[in-house]
Design a protein around this motif. Structure first.
Motif, PDB file in Angstrom:
ATOM      1  N   GLY A  59       0.803  -1.213   0.000  1.00 35.98           N
ATOM      2  CA  GLY A  59       0.000   0.000   0.000  1.00 35.98           C
ATOM      3  C   GLY A  59       0.830   1.254   0.000  1.00 35.98           C
ATOM      4  O   GLY A  59       0.328   2.338   0.281  1.00 35.98           O
ATOM      5  N   GLY A  60       2.105   1.100  -0.326  1.00 40.14           N
ATOM      6  CA  GLY A  60       2.969   2.262  -0.373  1.00 40.14           C
ATOM      7  C   GLY A  60       2.683   3.122  -1.588  1.00 40.14           C
ATOM      8  O   GLY A  60       1.899   2.778  -2.464  1.00 40.14           O
ATOM      9  N   SER A  61       3.334   4.239  -1.622  1.00 36.76           N
ATOM     10  CA  SER A  61       3.108   5.172  -2.720  1.00 36.76           C
ATOM     11  C   SER A  61       3.751   4.650  -3.996  1.00 36.76           C
ATOM     12  O   SER A  61       4.549   3.728  -3.983  1.00 36.76           O
ATOM     13  N   GLY A  62       3.368   5.276  -5.078  1.00 33.69           N
ATOM     14  CA  GLY A  62       4.018   4.962  -6.337  1.00 33.69           C
ATOM     15  C   GLY A  62       3.194   4.176  -7.325  1.00 33.69           C
ATOM     16  O   GLY A  62       3.605   4.031  -8.467  1.00 33.69           O
ATOM     17  N   LEU A  63       2.049   3.656  -6.938  1.00 38.57           N
ATOM     18  CA  LEU A  63       1.219   2.911  -7.881  1.00 38.57           C
ATOM     19  C   LEU A  63       0.391   3.905  -8.676  1.00 38.57           C
ATOM     20  O   LEU A  63      -0.628   4.406  -8.218  1.00 38.57           O
ATOM     21  N   ASP A  64       0.870   4.209  -9.855  1.00 38.85           N
ATOM     22  CA  ASP A  64       0.189   5.143 -10.746  1.00 38.85           C
ATOM     23  C   ASP A  64      -1.025   4.440 -11.339  1.00 38.85           C
ATOM     24  O   ASP A  64      -0.897   3.364 -11.926  1.00 38.85           O
ATOM     25  N   PRO A  65      -2.210   5.002 -11.205  1.00 34.48           N
ATOM     26  CA  PRO A  65      -3.407   4.367 -11.759  1.00 34.48           C
ATOM     27  C   PRO A  65      -3.299   4.068 -13.253  1.00 34.48           C
ATOM     28  O   PRO A  65      -3.929   3.144 -13.748  1.00 34.48           O
ATOM     29  N   GLN A  66      -2.462   4.808 -13.948  1.00 33.00           N
ATOM     30  CA  GLN A  66      -2.275   4.552 -15.376  1.00 33.00           C
ATOM     31  C   GLN A  66      -1.545   3.235 -15.634  1.00 33.00           C
ATOM     32  O   GLN A  66      -1.555   2.737 -16.754  1.00 33.00           O
ATOM     33  N   ARG A  67      -0.924   2.659 -14.611  1.00 28.43           N
ATOM     34  CA  ARG A  67      -0.243   1.360 -14.755  1.00 28.43           C
ATOM     35  C   ARG A  67      -1.204   0.184 -14.617  1.00 28.43           C
ATOM     36  O   ARG A  67      -0.856  -0.934 -14.943  1.00 28.43           O
ATOM     37  N   LEU A  68      -2.406   0.440 -14.115  1.00 29.94           N
ATOM     38  CA  LEU A  68      -3.341  -0.664 -13.878  1.00 29.94           C
ATOM     39  C   LEU A  68      -3.639  -1.481 -15.132  1.00 29.94           C
ATOM     40  O   LEU A  68      -3.655  -2.715 -15.048  1.00 29.94           O
ATOM     41  N   PRO A  69      -3.859  -0.881 -16.311  1.00 32.47           N
ATOM     42  CA  PRO A  69      -4.095  -1.727 -17.496  1.00 32.47           C
ATOM     43  C   PRO A  69      -2.929  -2.677 -17.797  1.00 32.47           C
ATOM     44  O   PRO A  69      -3.147  -3.837 -18.148  1.00 32.47           O
ATOM     45  N   ALA A  70      -1.694  -2.195 -17.627  1.00 33.80           N
ATOM     46  CA  ALA A  70      -0.527  -3.056 -17.860  1.00 33.80           C
ATOM     47  C   ALA A  70      -0.457  -4.178 -16.823  1.00 33.80           C
ATOM     48  O   ALA A  70      -0.122  -5.320 -17.156  1.00 33.80           O
TER      49      ALA A  70
END
Length: 83
Positions: A59-70
């Motif tokens: 749950g740390g920072s850095g998960l860009d929602p734009q990476r979800l499709p990949a």
């Protein structure tokens, strides 16, 4: 709005974002395990370091929602391979 009220509002928003990130991390971990992938294998498919996957799952920072499709595509590729 006072400075103190703005600060409190910002703190509340950060707390909510942390809860969302933690929940997303838990879902990512469950989906990765269901796909039968290690953190290192998922990282290789996404072209990122394994510690990044670990941080996302915590749950740390850095998960860009734009990476979800990949991420979904990497997990989906595994499920199609197993069929």
């Amino acid at each position: 709005m006072t400075a103190k009220a703005r600060l409190q509002r910002a703190a509340n928003q950060l707390a909510a974002a942390s809860v969302i990130a933690a929940g997303l991390g838990e879902m990512l971990r469950a989906a990765r395990r269901e796909a039968g992938l290690s953190q290192a294998e998922l990282a290789a498919r996404l072209g990122c370091p394994q510690p990044t996957i670990a941080r996302w799952e915590r749950g740390g920072s850095g998960l860009d929602p734009q990476r979800l499709p990949a991420i979904l595509a990497a997990l989906d590729a595994t499920s199609h391979r197993q069929e």
